[in-house]
Design a protein around this motif. Structure first.
Motif, PDB file in Angstrom:
ATOM      1  N   ASP A  99      72.662 -81.105  -9.613  1.00 32.62           N
ATOM      2  CA  ASP A  99      71.337 -81.747  -9.714  1.00 32.62           C
ATOM      3  C   ASP A  99      70.469 -81.141 -10.808  1.00 32.62           C
ATOM      4  O   ASP A  99      69.328 -81.565 -10.991  1.00 32.62           O
ATOM      5  N   TRP A 110      71.409 -87.345 -10.056  1.00 36.38           N
ATOM      6  CA  TRP A 110      72.722 -87.447  -9.402  1.00 36.38           C
ATOM      7  C   TRP A 110      72.868 -88.748  -8.613  1.00 36.38           C
ATOM      8  O   TRP A 110      73.910 -89.416  -8.689  1.00 36.38           O
ATOM      9  N   ASP A 111      71.824 -89.114  -7.863  1.00 33.26           N
ATOM     10  CA  ASP A 111      71.925 -90.319  -7.043  1.00 33.26           C
ATOM     11  C   ASP A 111      71.821 -91.588  -7.887  1.00 33.26           C
ATOM     12  O   ASP A 111      72.437 -92.613  -7.578  1.00 33.26           O
ATOM     13  N   GLU A 112      71.074 -91.519  -8.964  1.00 37.28           N
ATOM     14  CA  GLU A 112      70.978 -92.644  -9.896  1.00 37.28           C
ATOM     15  C   GLU A 112      72.328 -92.924 -10.537  1.00 37.28           C
ATOM     16  O   GLU A 112      72.758 -94.083 -10.670  1.00 37.28           O
ATOM     17  N   ARG A 122      77.593 -86.663  -3.675  1.00 33.27           N
ATOM     18  CA  ARG A 122      76.808 -85.684  -2.938  1.00 33.27           C
ATOM     19  C   ARG A 122      76.264 -84.676  -3.948  1.00 33.27           C
ATOM     20  O   ARG A 122      76.927 -84.360  -4.943  1.00 33.27           O
TER      21      ARG A 122
END
Length: 319
Positions: A99, A110-112, A122
């Protein structure tokens, strides 16, 4: 019979998001190296590994086998679509993403990135970009590992008080997260001799309940393999080594000289550009298919490849 590993879904246990901006040609070359120096980027185009990458990318993209053709195709394709195509070609089932890099003002979070490429992910908490109090709540917050770049910010022979305090806090939870440690080559601000994973011995011995994961380690592959051979709380990988070195099979042979197969993990350490995900997956599988049958009977070779590409990470991180 040749070992076919394409059907084994990957768990990429250490990687990063990608940059938002489209690169110039020289910037594109620079994305295939660790050098931030624009004077170096034209030289990257003469590298054996880069030229092999261009040929194989051209074949995948269905364009002429030249740098100009690959670069032009990249610019002509919507970035999200381009990334999804390349990541789709890796057969990855899960990404564990740092991250802390790249910064979200210039790159994807990271989630994008996970949403962009359509692969579950994760997060990994980078200690250098978080407060100490974030460590104790990391597992509850969905993080699967901690990570430090101490090798690049002083050296593994002089790990900062902040990182040591974070290791103490992590172990004190009673259920410490694995700690990933960059070793070997990388950012241009490191002193290579200070990134030798052998310097971690005192920390490995002090924090005996903490799993330490040594990342890429080149040119210290044998040292990392020895640590994984001796210590029950040490794992390692060849990320960044593969896809950057010109002889990945030899790096794999060195890694397995001493280390148990159950201690070696697949990872790309791909960052900034999606091509590295595809190349790492392709060249890791190719190296495993070449080396494991040299060392093991066919049935055992395929099972060991499955451990390295998927199962070892799932067990270590409790996935």
């Amino acid at each position: 019979m040749a070992l076919d590993l394409d059907g084994i879904a990957l768990v990429d246990h250490h990687a990063h998001g990608i940059l938002r901006a489209q690169p110039s040609l020289d910037e594109f070359r620079g994305l295939f190296s660790e050098s931030p120096d624009p004077r170096q980027w034209p030289h990257i185009a003469t590298g054996v590994t880069y030229r092999r990458a261009i040929r194989e990318l051209a074949e995948l993209l269905g364009v002429e086998g030249t740098e100009d053709a690959v670069y032009a195709h990249r610019l002509a394709t919507e970035p999200g679509e381009y990334a999804r195509m390349l990541l789709g070609g890796t057969n990855s089932e899960l990404l564990l993403l740092d991250d802390g890099y790249p910064a979200t003002d210039v790159g994807t979070a990271w989630d994008e990135f996970a949403a962009m490429v359509g692969i579950p992910a994760r997060p990994i908490l980078r200690l250098e970009t978080h407060r100490l109090e974030d460590v104790t709540s990391a597992r509850a917050g969905g993080y699967v590992a901690l990570k430090t770049i101490a090798a690049y910010r002083g050296g593994l022979d002089r790990v900062s008080d902040h990182v040591v305090a974070a290791l103490e806090a992590n172990e004190a939870t009673g259920d410490p997260l694995p700690v990933q440690v960059h070793c070997g080559f990388g950012d241009s601000d490191l002193h290579l001799w200070r990134s030798d994973p052998s310097y971690l011995k005192p920390l490995i011995e002090r924090f005996r309940e903490t799993p330490f994961v040594l990342l890429h380690c080149y040119p210290y592959v044998r040292e990392a393999g020895w640590l994984a051979h001796v210590y029950g709380n040490v794992w390692f990988d060849l990320s960044l080594t593969i896809p950057h070195v010109s002889q990945p099979a030899q790096a794999l042979r060195d890694a397995l000289e001493l280390a148990p197969v159950s201690k070696l993990l697949y990872a790309s350490d791909a960052a900034r550009t999606p091509e590295l995900y595809w190349l790492a997956a392709r060249w890791w599988r190719r190296a495993l298919a070449e080396v494991l049958p040299e060392l093991l009977p066919e049935g055992e070779a395929e099972e060991d490849a499955r451990l390295i590409l998927r199962e070892n990470a799932r067990r270590l991180y409790g996935l």
